[in-house]
Design an enzyme around this catalytic site. Structure first.
Site, PDB file in Angstrom:
ATOM      1  N   LYS A  89       0.831  -1.203   0.000  1.00 26.23           N
ATOM      2  CA  LYS A  89       0.000   0.000   0.000  1.00 26.23           C
ATOM      3  C   LYS A  89       0.857   1.241   0.000  1.00 26.23           C
ATOM      4  CE  LYS A  89      -4.382  -1.649   1.458  1.00 26.23           C
ATOM      5  NZ  LYS A  89      -5.484  -1.697   2.387  1.00 26.23           N
ATOM      6  N   LYS A 102      -6.698 -10.671  -7.702  1.00 29.73           N
ATOM      7  CA  LYS A 102      -7.937 -10.821  -6.954  1.00 29.73           C
ATOM      8  C   LYS A 102      -9.012  -9.845  -7.454  1.00 29.73           C
ATOM      9  CE  LYS A 102      -9.161 -10.521  -2.084  1.00 29.73           C
ATOM     10  NZ  LYS A 102      -8.668 -10.463  -0.709  1.00 29.73           N
ATOM     11  N   LYS A 107     -12.077  -4.390  -5.056  1.00 31.33           N
ATOM     12  CA  LYS A 107     -13.266  -3.639  -4.730  1.00 31.33           C
ATOM     13  C   LYS A 107     -13.186  -2.250  -5.327  1.00 31.33           C
ATOM     14  CE  LYS A 107     -13.118  -4.433  -0.279  1.00 31.33           C
ATOM     15  NZ  LYS A 107     -13.466  -4.466   1.146  1.00 31.33           N
TER      16      LYS A 107
END
Ligand code: TRP
Length: 332
Positions: A114, A196, A199
């Protein structure tokens, strides 16, 4: 109730809930609701480590709650709440942060990733994120935490912190175990099947949201990335097809081999269409329930208020012990 093992988990309301969240987490939560004593919360405090638009965060938090319920989580069987409503979470997090070494947090791969992506907003919350997560778990004396690959390291830290506190003072926290769901599955992006299903940061066409309409779902599956092999089979060299087979199998509860047999000698076109229809059928009732729930703000409020009340009782009990052992003078 008290004989049951305790399970704790949360999802950040930082994006719309995806098919990946549903298959990877929510569906298992629903399947487990009779077996465990569950604490499921919406991790709004965690979501602000990345800058959020207030109105959007508020909406997404209520959306998440409505979706939890729409997916079949029963508020009578599970303690469902919003993390920021139970102030024991940040309070315990503060105490634990004084027993967490900078080096431990520096090693967290999620922080490292991140921090690479988020260079202009490398804030302290992002760094101490795993400590708050440890507090979330330890407050409820969890036996289990369902974790995906990406959260394993955070749970490891949680276990270390629990033992460290227990050793320094006396037995206070249960040391939680990772819970690997019996039928867990990691759902990948339809456009980039090696990453993945995200979102917030993914290619929109690769992500199925639980609230997508049948038309949107159909379109996204038609465009799903496959390969040039041309055979429906389950292997790592065909990540797109592998992902579609996983989705099909989990939602229909049919073994992969059976599905593969059905598509012998058939092209990808039929297969992609059929997976889309399977998903539509699974998500339709959820979307309909969600729409009814999201327009009933009073009901949602009654759910999160009673959830917070129940969670608070348990959390306060643990926090009281922690404060006492730390040497803080009790107010009462
Ligand atoms: N960090 C988790 C995630 O990003 C969300 C989370 C916050 C969580 N607190 C938790 C998960 C406690 C399990 C238990 O997915």
């Amino acid at each position: 109730m008290s004989e049951k093992k305790i399970m704790v988990s949360g999802i950040k309301p930082s994006g719309k809930i995806t098919l990946g969240n549903y298959i990877g987490a929510l569906k298992n939560w629903v399947d487990n609701q009779d077996e465990f004593e569950n604490y499921y919360f919406i991790a709004d405090l965690h979501s602000v480590t990345v800058r959020q638009e207030p109105a959007k965060l508020r909406k997404q938090t209520l959306d998440s709650l409505a979706l939890y319920l729409a997916c079949g989580l029963d508020p009578e069987k599970n303690i469902i709440f919003i993390q920021s409503h139970v102030t024991a979470h940040p309070e315990l997090s503060w105490v634990l942060s004084n027993m967490t070494y900078m080096g431990e947090l520096n090693r967290m791969t999620q922080f490292k990733d991140k921090s690479k992506k988020n260079e202009e907003n490398l804030n302290a919350g992002l760094f101490t994120y795993p400590v708050l997560m440890a507090a979330d778990i330890l407050l409820y004396q969890a036996d289990y935490v369902p974790v995906g690959e990406d959260q394993k390291q955070h749970l490891e830290l949680t276990r270390d912190l629990a033992s460290r506190f227990n050793n320094r003072y006396s037995d206070t926290f249960k040391v939680p175990e990772p819970y690997i769901p019996k039928a867990g599955a990691r759902i990948m992006s339809l456009q980039e099947p090696t990453s993945k299903m995200g979102k917030s940061d993914d290619n929109e066409n690769g992500v199925i949201y639980i609230t997508d309409t049948p038309e949107e779902i159909r379109r996204k599956f038609k465009r799903a990335v496959t390969d040039s092999v041309g055979i429906v089979q389950y292997n790592d060299e065909q990540p797109g097809i592998k992902n579609l087979l996983t989705i099909y199998s989990v939602l229909t509860k049919r073994p992969i081999e059976d599905i593969v047999k059905d598509y012998e000698g058939k092209g990808y076109g039929d297969f992609k269409t059929d997976v889309g229809e399977v998903v539509i059928e699974a998500l339709n009732p959820i979307r309909e329930k969600y729409e009814a729930l999201i327009s009933d703000k009073k009901y949602l409020q009654s759910i999160y208020q009673s959830g917070a009340e129940k969670a608070e009782k348990i959390a306060r009990k643990t926090l009281r012990k922690v404060y006492k052992k730390s040497g803080f003078v009790p107010r009462f």
